[in-house]
Enzyme design. Sequence first.
Site, short mmCIF file in Angstrom:
data_model
loop_
_atom_site.label_atom_id
_atom_site.label_comp_id
_atom_site.label_asym_id
_atom_site.label_seq_id
_atom_site.Cartn_x
_atom_site.Cartn_y
_atom_site.Cartn_z
CE1 TYR A 175 -9.81 4.45 5.46
CE2 TYR A 175 -8.97 5.65 7.27
CZ TYR A 175 -8.84 5.26 6.00
OH TYR A 175 -7.58 5.33 5.50
CE LYS A 176 -8.42 1.07 4.00
NZ LYS A 176 -6.98 0.98 3.97
CG ASP B 18 -0.94 -1.60 7.23
OD1 ASP B 18 -2.14 -1.79 7.50
OD2 ASP B 18 -0.56 -0.51 6.50
CG PHE C 242 -2.13 0.89 1.31
CD1 PHE C 242 -3.20 0.93 0.50
CD2 PHE C 242 -1.85 2.26 1.90
CE1 PHE C 242 -4.08 1.85 0.52
CE2 PHE C 242 -2.84 3.21 1.70
CZ PHE C 242 -4.13 3.13 1.07
NE ARG D 202 -10.21 -2.24 -3.30
CZ ARG D 202 -9.71 -1.63 -2.40
NH1 ARG D 202 -8.56 -2.21 -1.67
NH2 ARG D 202 -10.37 -0.64 -2.02
C1 LIG Z 1 -6.13 1.87 4.08
C2 LIG Z 1 -4.58 1.55 4.49
C3 LIG Z 1 -3.97 2.55 5.08
C4 LIG Z 1 -4.50 3.79 5.58
O1 LIG Z 1 -3.75 4.82 5.90
P1 LIG Z 1 -4.28 6.50 6.36
O2 LIG Z 1 -3.39 6.66 6.95
O3 LIG Z 1 -5.64 5.93 7.05
O4 LIG Z 1 -4.53 6.94 5.24
C5 LIG Z 1 -2.68 2.18 5.39
N1 LIG Z 1 -2.17 0.87 5.08
C6 LIG Z 1 -2.94 0.13 4.26
C7 LIG Z 1 -2.47 -1.19 4.13
C8 LIG Z 1 -4.26 0.30 3.92
O5 LIG Z 1 -4.83 -0.37 3.32
#
Ligand SMILES: *Cc1c(COP(=O)(O)O)cnc(C)c1O
Length: 404
Positions: free
Chosen positions: A218-219, A193, A123, A363
């Site tokens: 938030y996911k 992560d 990511f 997705r």
């Molecule tokens: C969604 C996501 C993030 C989000 O990071 P933010 O700091 O909330 O923008 C980080 N790492 C992964 C792998 C994600 O899927």
Amino acid sequence: MTRNEARARDAADPLRPYRDRFALPEGVIYLDGNSLGPLPRAAAPALSDLVERQWGDRLIRSWNEGWIDAPQRIGGKIAALIGAHADEVIVADSTSVNLFKLLVAALRHDPARHTIVSETGNFPTDLHIAEGAVDCVPGAQLNAVARDELDGAIDQDTAVTLLTHVHYKTGERYDMAQWTARAHESGALALWDLSHSVGAVAVDLNGAGADLAVGCGYKYLNGGPGAPAFLFVARALQDRLASPLSGWMGHAAPFAFADAYAPAPGMTRWLAGTPPMLAMAGLEAGVDLWLGVDRDHVAAKSAALFDLFAAIGARLGLECVSPADPAQRGSHISFRHPHAYALCQALIARGVIGDFRDPDILRFGLTPLYLGYEDVWRAGEILGEILATAAYADPAFSKRHAVT
Ligand SMILES: *Cc1c(COP(=O)(O)O)cnc(C)c1O
């Protein structure tokens, strides 16, 4: 599976009652809960209580009536979802900021080690933050390699491995125990992560021996747009790592107002500034929904929804890039298609909300708490119709938005 069979599966689904705990809009099939979870019905009253009573009426007294310990309290609830002890998880900042804090701390932990090992195609924020972290620590460097070169990249110079448990595009899942053991074999720390794992697949941080983790609110936790994130530090490491963002909320005695910084014991040292209570209330409403959920039911339904969607994709001739084995994937399914962006827009125009990931991935998040078999079945029908009629070729569907 026929539509009636899908309905019958829904009727027999032990998770079906959870659907009513979300305010899902009419006419929408929501397949993007892995990007922004939908609104739990409990969130609006919780936020209104926070605004009107706690803020409006109780004013500053609220800090001693449940605000100040919200990061630890909500962290403790998340801990139960990820195989951690309640005192190993705290809610703070964003996933990106938490990554920064932990990566810098891990790089400083053992001066003989200098490298963060991660994966190309991780990511983006994970790699961007790792770049920023190595710039803050003299001699540190980032080594991002392809997944099949990871084993060879972890060595005596590795301070920490930074891996995303479930890949945001393909849904591929690492064997957490195996890769944590691999990091430890070289004397490195393992940082996971969990953004696409928490609330989606079984996570057992302590069972795997993991050292550090971050994850998103938030996911799948449905904590609201930009909800605070969380971080995990294994008990054995808690007194040996310190946050580079040495703010007063992480101080051992913030209200002693001392000039010099002294980190708080336990997880509190990972706080920097004052907790954002409006956002924390939204997150807690989302997390509370998870407390009674049977996670075996979640895993089984995630796998079944995936299999249903995979069968539809195969029938439509779509190339699925997500692993077939449920143990090796998360809770979303991704297809590769040259017109993935336009397809996604055409679906959204028909009320089927998935998302597009550059350059060619379509997705769909499969979120067992509120998504039914009939929803997936319907989404498949609509996708089939768009493909058969090439409705996605309408130029309106190729216009790029800022957020995809
Ligand atoms: C969604 C996501 C993030 C989000 O990071 P933010 O700091 O909330 O923008 C980080 N790492 C992964 C792998 C994600 O899927």
